[in-house]
Design an enzyme around this catalytic site. Structure first.
Site, short mmCIF file in Angstrom:
data_model
loop_
_atom_site.label_atom_id
_atom_site.label_comp_id
_atom_site.label_asym_id
_atom_site.label_seq_id
_atom_site.Cartn_x
_atom_site.Cartn_y
_atom_site.Cartn_z
N GLU A 13 0.81 -1.21 0.00
CA GLU A 13 0.00 0.00 0.00
C GLU A 13 0.85 1.27 0.00
O GLU A 13 0.63 2.18 -0.78
CB GLU A 13 -0.90 -0.03 1.24
CG GLU A 13 -1.75 1.19 1.42
CD GLU A 13 -3.09 1.02 0.73
OE1 GLU A 13 -3.90 0.27 1.27
OE2 GLU A 13 -3.32 1.63 -0.32
N ASP A 14 1.84 1.32 0.87
CA ASP A 14 2.53 2.58 1.13
C ASP A 14 3.97 2.67 0.64
O ASP A 14 4.63 3.67 0.87
CB ASP A 14 2.53 2.87 2.65
CG ASP A 14 1.11 3.06 3.17
OD1 ASP A 14 0.25 3.48 2.37
OD2 ASP A 14 0.88 2.80 4.36
#
Ligand code: MN
Length: 749
Positions: free
Chosen positions: A90-91
């Protein structure tokens, strides 16, 4: 660019946390592979480098804390590695493929699962987003329950650090925690996680109530703890005398659970009385009951508060004995008694079984927990509307259950206000479908009857009986609701197709269009024009009344459209043609046995045929059928004033007849509620005589209402009537009562 000093501080913090993690894993799962955890830590460190959280802390703290929660749940090293990596896709730059290469397929799948739950379309409404989130969670659970455990751990750490966010965001996240995450933890039997999530969220969702309760609890803490200390010692001695070896804990109840209790009992915060709780943890089930006996020998139990969840576990498999006792001076406290094993299950739930296992859970109890999830998944595929999905899910997530029994004594746990139909569907889908009536504790009850704790329920079935749309109005569980809907959808469509086809044939005959010369692909083409998949959908659309047969015919047969073809005189009245529409309707809706083929107009149990609400025709009356737009065939009384309006589209009118056989309903012949208005003198004994006339005819009275004034009375009575003859008998009987001036049937109920 962080200064060297900051970098060192960061390293010290994360390295310390990582050491703690390693220690926890080593203690909880000795012999587990620590290498993969170390590798995941280094990978996360490399990828999240430079990122910080809202608190200003290095981001790496977050995956470390999540992994710590997972380690405390005693999860396997794969899950802990996935926990360390859970925000990597995700990040950071990391991809699923990278993670798969480094950590294997399983870890990659889990991380991807967690990532998917997070990815929600921001364009949708808040409620849809929530529903979508739950859907994804549930689907993920079935793939690998560890995805959800990581999600719960993730949420737990985010809630623990929620103070660093904007107030608006705090409230939203806290509410979502109460709506979704805490109930899922509860459903999975994870009492500890659920409790912490609830108390953390409560602070933000209702700060005023939170502060009041916190203050009330604080004010009583000292005296409460003194009391509990004394009491625990006292109980310990008593249990020893009784030969019970047990560990005793005490606690002050959780703030959110006090809050809920206050809401339920509608009492103000200064009347918090049972915030004290004692827990007795024994070695055996036998000792649980001995301890309960000992407690009740010491103090008087509060009536109605003794609960045996050992004999009857909750749907999430929670087991314990509960009782509340009153001590001198009116102080009350709750006592929970359970074995060590039950205690572990109550605190850790589905996570408790991970200790010796890799991959999916295998024990019977875990299987039972997952059965619920599978059920949810099974029906979530049929539900299109996200808000409906969420509301039915909420019913399932907050089970306020009733315990009922089969005649053989098997426990059937249902949600509160469940009906015999829910009971039937819980036994078996087929029992649900063919259910015609029910006996509760030996007495026949209506299908919409609300079941109570302890009811013994016997379901009466009849082969060939089918579900009714009306049931959707009262069933409680999402399981029965979806079983019924599914059945209706499938069968309604089959019937609609058949009706649609016959409507086309009827119309074609009328205008002398030779259907056999029209290729099926013409129908397919028209279907496409309407945005449908093909001919069956087109027929179904006509059957449901979405399009008229004439419209469709005009498109498939251009000659007809150009007006060259004149309609034949109405000589081919459908009534005269056994192969015509009426024949189909008859066959589909009733006289399948091939006798004179009369329609079984039931109004209750048939799907597409229903009695028009404007005139509520009853057996024996002349009737007319009308194919409505989208609701099936409405059957009107021939004398109904609406019937003339139906002539706008004569092609929709069809012949219907009463079947010879009465509709069986709970073993009795079919009846219809009929409202009768009686105008009479307002005199003593009038009502008594009236009801006597009705009940002497073995007729059931559903409702009776009286209006009086000026010495006159009007009595509205709703009775269950089998047919016209029956109705005439009743009205004639009423007319004979002295003082009765007029008796009238009210068509509209
Ligand atoms: Mn996270």
């Amino acid at each position: 660019m962080a200064t060297l000093r900051q970098q060192i501080a960061t390293n010290v913090l994360t390295v310390t946390k990582f050491r703690d993690l390693q220690k926890t894993v080593a203690a909880n799962r000795p012999g587990d592979d620590l290498a993969i955890i170390k590798k995941a830590y280094e990978y996360a460190q490399a990828h999240h480098t430079g990122q910080t959280r809202a608190s200003g802390e290095p981001f790496l703290i977050h995956p470390l804390e999540v992994a710590q929660v997972l380690a405390e749940m005693k999860l396997d090293s794969g899950a802990i590695a996935a926990g360390l990596l859970h925000d990597a896709i995700e990040d950071t730059e990391a991809t699923r493929e990278d993670i798969k290469k480094e950590f294997g397929e399983q870890v990659a799948n889990i991380v991807e699962g967690v990532t998917k739950i997070d990815k929600i379309d921001v364009a949708t409404s808040k409620e849809e987003r929530q529903a979508e989130n739950v859907r994804k969670m549930i689907l993920a659970m079935v793939d690998d329950i560890r995805v959800v455990l990581i999600k719960l751990a993730d949420r737990l750490h985010n809630m623990r650090t929620l103070e660093h966010l904007e107030p608006q965001k705090q409230k939203q996240i806290a509410q979502e925690t109460l709506d979704i995450y805490a109930p899922i933890a509860h459903r999975l039997g994870m009492g500890k996680v659920r409790g912490e999530l609830e108390d953390l969220a409560f602070r933000y969702t209702d700060p005023i109530a939170y502060e009041q309760i916190r203050a009330a609890v604080e004010a009583r803490r000292k005296s409460g703890e003194d009391f509990l200390n004394k009491t625990v010692k006292f109980i310990q001695g008593k249990l020893k005398e009784n030969g019970v070896d047990a560990k005793i804990e005490y606690r002050i109840k959780r703030l959110y659970s006090i809050h809920q209790k206050l809401l339920k009992q509608r009492i103000p915060v200064d009347q918090v009385y049972d915030l004290l709780a004692i827990r007795i943890i024994t070695k055996s089930v036998k000792d649980c009951y001995s301890a309960l006996g000992a407690i009740h020998g010491l103090w008087r139990p509060v009536p109605g508060r003794i609960k045996d969840f050992i004999a009857m576990p909750r749907p999430n498999l929670y087991q314990s004995l509960h009782t509340t006792v009153i001590v001198e001076g009116g102080m009350q406290f709750e006592v929970q008694i359970r074995t060590e094993e039950m205690h572990k299950m109550a605190e850790e739930g589905i996570a408790a079984h991970w200790k010796y296992k890799h991959g999916g859970p295998v024990s019977a109890k875990d299987e039972q927990r997952l059965a619920w999830l599978r059920q949810v998944v099974e029906w979530q595929q049929d539900v299109q509307d996200p808000s409906e999905f969420l509301s039915t899910l909420k019913v399932d997530l907050y089970p306020e259950e009733v315990y009922t029994f089969t005649p053989k004594g098997k426990v059937v746990i249902l949600s509160r206000d469940a009906t015999p139909v829910d009971f039937a569907y819980t036994i078996h889908t087929e029992v649900g479908h063919t259910c015609v009536g029910a006996k509760v504790n030996g007495r026949i009850v209506p299908l919409r009857h609300r079941l109570q704790n302890g009811d013994v329920v016997e379901i009466m079935t009849q082969a060939g009986h089918t579900p009714s749309r009306d049931w959707l109005g009262f069933v409680k569980s999402s399981r029965s609701r979806n079983k019924i809907k599914h059945w209706l959808n499938v069968h309604q469509r089959e019937r609609a197709i058949e009706i649609g086809k016959k409507l086309i044939e009827k119309e074609a005959r009328k205008y002398r269009v030779a259907l056999k010369n029209i290729a099926d692909k013409e129908f397919d083409r028209v279907a496409t024009e309407y945005g449908l998949a093909g001919m069956p959908d087109l027929y179904a659309g006509i059957g449901y009344g979405k399009f008229s047969a004439r419209q469709v015919l005009a498109r498939v047969a251009p000659d007809f459209a150009s007006g060259d073809v004149q309609p034949q005189p109405e000589s081919d009245d459908v009534r005269d043609k056994p192969g015509g529409l009426a024949g189909v309707i008859k066959r589909v809706f009733g006289g399948a046995s091939g006798d004179s083929g009369s329609i079984q107009v039931t109004g209750h149990n048939e799907l597409l045929v229903y009695r028009a609400r404007c005139c509520n025709p009853i057996r024996g009356e002349d009737i007319v059928g009308y194919i409505t737009r989208g609701k099936g065939v409405a059957v009107h009384s021939a004398a109904c004033s609406n019937v003339t309006n139906l002539l706008y589209e004569p092609e929709r009118k069809i012949a219907v007849e009463w079947s010879k056989k009465a509709e069986p309903k709970a073993g009795k012949p079919g009846t219809y509620p009929v409202k009768i208005t009686v105008a009479c003198d307002d005199r003593a004994g009038m009502l008594k005589q009236l009801t006597a006339v009705i009940s002497d005819d073995n007729t059931n009275i559903r409702n009776i209402e009286t209006r009086t004034g000026d010495g006159n009375a009007t009595i509205d009575v709703v009775v269950d009537i089998e047919d016209m003859k029956h109705l005439e008998r009743i009205t004639t009987g009423i007319r004979k009562i002295a003082g009765v001036r007029e008796v009238q049937r009210v068509k509209k109920l």
